[in-house]
Scaffold this active site. Sequence first.
Site, short mmCIF file in Angstrom:
data_model
loop_
_atom_site.label_atom_id
_atom_site.label_comp_id
_atom_site.label_asym_id
_atom_site.label_seq_id
_atom_site.Cartn_x
_atom_site.Cartn_y
_atom_site.Cartn_z
N GLY A 60 25.55 9.18 26.01
CA GLY A 60 26.03 10.52 26.36
C GLY A 60 26.63 11.24 25.17
N ARG A 103 19.77 18.89 15.74
CA ARG A 103 19.22 17.56 15.99
C ARG A 103 20.34 16.52 16.17
NH1 ARG A 103 16.35 13.46 12.16
NH2 ARG A 103 15.13 12.25 13.65
N HIS A 150 11.80 22.24 17.51
CA HIS A 150 10.95 21.98 16.34
C HIS A 150 10.29 23.25 15.83
CE1 HIS A 150 10.50 17.37 17.28
NE2 HIS A 150 11.72 17.72 16.91
N THR A 179 7.17 30.23 10.05
CA THR A 179 8.58 30.66 9.98
C THR A 179 9.48 29.43 10.12
OG1 THR A 179 8.45 31.14 12.36
CG2 THR A 179 8.20 33.01 10.86
N ASN A 188 17.70 7.34 13.14
CA ASN A 188 18.80 8.05 12.47
C ASN A 188 18.87 7.82 10.97
OD1 ASN A 188 19.67 9.03 14.95
ND2 ASN A 188 21.20 7.40 15.25
N HIS A 222 20.77 13.71 19.14
CA HIS A 222 20.86 12.26 18.90
C HIS A 222 22.20 11.69 19.36
CE1 HIS A 222 17.26 11.36 16.08
NE2 HIS A 222 16.97 12.35 16.90
N VAL A 229 22.41 8.92 23.36
CA VAL A 229 22.91 7.54 23.22
C VAL A 229 24.35 7.50 23.76
CG1 VAL A 229 23.30 5.65 21.61
CG2 VAL A 229 21.45 7.29 21.18
N GLU A 261 25.74 3.76 15.01
CA GLU A 261 24.35 4.15 15.30
C GLU A 261 23.62 4.71 14.08
OE1 GLU A 261 25.00 6.93 18.54
OE2 GLU A 261 26.02 5.37 19.71
C1 HEM Z 1 10.79 15.11 22.36
C2 HEM Z 1 11.10 14.10 21.61
C3 HEM Z 1 11.45 14.26 20.17
C4 HEM Z 1 10.96 13.52 19.13
C5 HEM Z 1 9.96 12.38 19.24
C6 HEM Z 1 11.55 14.04 17.93
C7 HEM Z 1 11.32 13.53 16.67
C8 HEM Z 1 11.74 14.10 15.50
C9 HEM Z 1 11.40 13.64 14.18
C10 HEM Z 1 10.56 12.41 13.88
C11 HEM Z 1 11.95 14.50 13.29
C12 HEM Z 1 11.85 14.43 11.77
C13 HEM Z 1 12.93 13.49 11.23
C14 HEM Z 1 12.69 13.09 9.79
O1 HEM Z 1 11.55 13.08 9.36
O2 HEM Z 1 13.69 12.75 9.13
C15 HEM Z 1 12.66 15.50 14.02
C16 HEM Z 1 13.34 16.56 13.47
C17 HEM Z 1 14.03 17.50 14.20
N1 HEM Z 1 14.26 17.46 15.55
FE1 HEM Z 1 13.29 16.32 16.90
N2 HEM Z 1 12.38 15.07 18.23
C18 HEM Z 1 12.37 15.25 19.59
C19 HEM Z 1 13.13 16.15 20.31
C20 HEM Z 1 14.06 16.99 19.75
C21 HEM Z 1 15.05 17.73 20.50
C22 HEM Z 1 15.25 17.62 22.01
C23 HEM Z 1 15.75 18.48 19.60
C24 HEM Z 1 16.91 19.40 19.83
C25 HEM Z 1 17.13 20.02 20.95
C26 HEM Z 1 15.19 18.21 18.29
C27 HEM Z 1 15.56 18.83 17.13
C28 HEM Z 1 15.02 18.54 15.89
C29 HEM Z 1 15.26 19.36 14.72
C30 HEM Z 1 15.99 20.68 14.67
C31 HEM Z 1 14.65 18.69 13.64
C32 HEM Z 1 14.65 19.10 12.17
C33 HEM Z 1 15.89 18.52 11.51
C34 HEM Z 1 16.05 18.83 10.04
O3 HEM Z 1 15.27 19.55 9.44
O4 HEM Z 1 17.02 18.27 9.48
N3 HEM Z 1 14.19 17.29 18.42
N4 HEM Z 1 12.52 15.25 15.38
#
Ligand code: HEM
Length: 322
Positions: free
Chosen positions: A73, A63, A194, A244, A95, A67, A71, A89
């Site tokens: 690049g 993630r 996700h 999983t 973030n 992020h 932003v 940021e």
């Molecule tokens: C499509 C739009 C996306 C939205 C709206 C989004 C939003 C979010 C949100 C809200 C969380 C939870 C953060 C928290 O509660 O602290 C999250 C977690 C995560 N996101 Fe996304 N995300 C998106 C796309 C992506 C992309 C493109 C990736 C990577 C290629 C990604 C990888 C992850 C991962 C791996 C987590 C879990 C992180 C952890 O457990 O520490 N996400 N995302």
Amino acid sequence: MASSSGCRAWHCLLALFLLSSSAYGQLSPSFYAKSCPTLQLIVRATMIKALLAERRMGASLLRLHFHDCFVQGCDGSILLDDVGSFVGEKTAFPNVDSVRGYEVIDEIKKNVELLCPGIVSCADIAALAARDGTFLLGGPSWSVPLGRRDSTTASLTEANSDLPAPSLSLGLLIKAFDKKQLSPQDLTALSGAHTIGFSQCLNFRDHIYNGTNIDPAFATLRKRTCPAQAPNGDKNLAPFDVQTQLLFDNAYYRNLVAKRGLLNSDQVLFNGGSQDALVRQYVANPALFASDFVTAMIKMGNINPLTGTAGQIRRNCRVVNS
Ligand code: HEM
């Protein structure tokens, strides 16, 4: 004969193109082959250590790279601390109290500096850590195009405007990705990230209490640890993938078809709209998901890199060199 040799020539050109850096923009997987041959080993070893301490860190670092790239690049801008009058940021809404893994990047950077001082950018370390996090949790691997340099600036404003919110509609998600030259297919493949990791209740409360496209049993399950009234339980965690949670597989898409997407932005990918067919393909064909995910990660990693003499190689990922 003529057509078969023509075909071979065509293949030859394609191979040349793929081997040349133009397939990756100005970046190249062999960028540090001579200047830091042990780079990938150092990153891998440090990531294994981090994941042995906490498996979730693989998800967190995947993630973090996303992020970073959305932003300014992929320029390591997310890693800069707020120091003195410098505003980074890290306090941006998507973030703050959410992005994790800064200490792991520090640890990798420290180890890399021991063997290759002043050579490797923090932006490249973040890209390699994202790849290793994916792979070490059972996902695909790929050669990471390298050669990014680090920014001397960051943008709190752009972090707040360009990082997509979980409340977005499919149309707005497509728009946010299009702004970064990523297609709807890239959006759907990258959202498969996700399949690992966790979200805090504040990010999925609205979906489980007010969403219409959600399995009622799944909503009930999630409500148990995510109370209706904010800020109660705001920080409580739920796994994205019920089955999983720390395995990088295609279960994310099976969940979407079963209406068990955790965020609104997950479930809109399967709600009778333009991405339904692709979601079904990823359910039926895990190898297609893996290959589209890799393609999209390389595209995302190629967003506006600083190369050549632009930017710098930070000594400490948290601060601009003085
Ligand atoms: C499509 C739009 C996306 C939205 C709206 C989004 C939003 C979010 C949100 C809200 C969380 C939870 C953060 C928290 O509660 O602290 C999250 C977690 C995560 N996101 Fe996304 N995300 C998106 C796309 C992506 C992309 C493109 C990736 C990577 C290629 C990604 C990888 C992850 C991962 C791996 C987590 C879990 C992180 C952890 O457990 O520490 N996400 N995302």
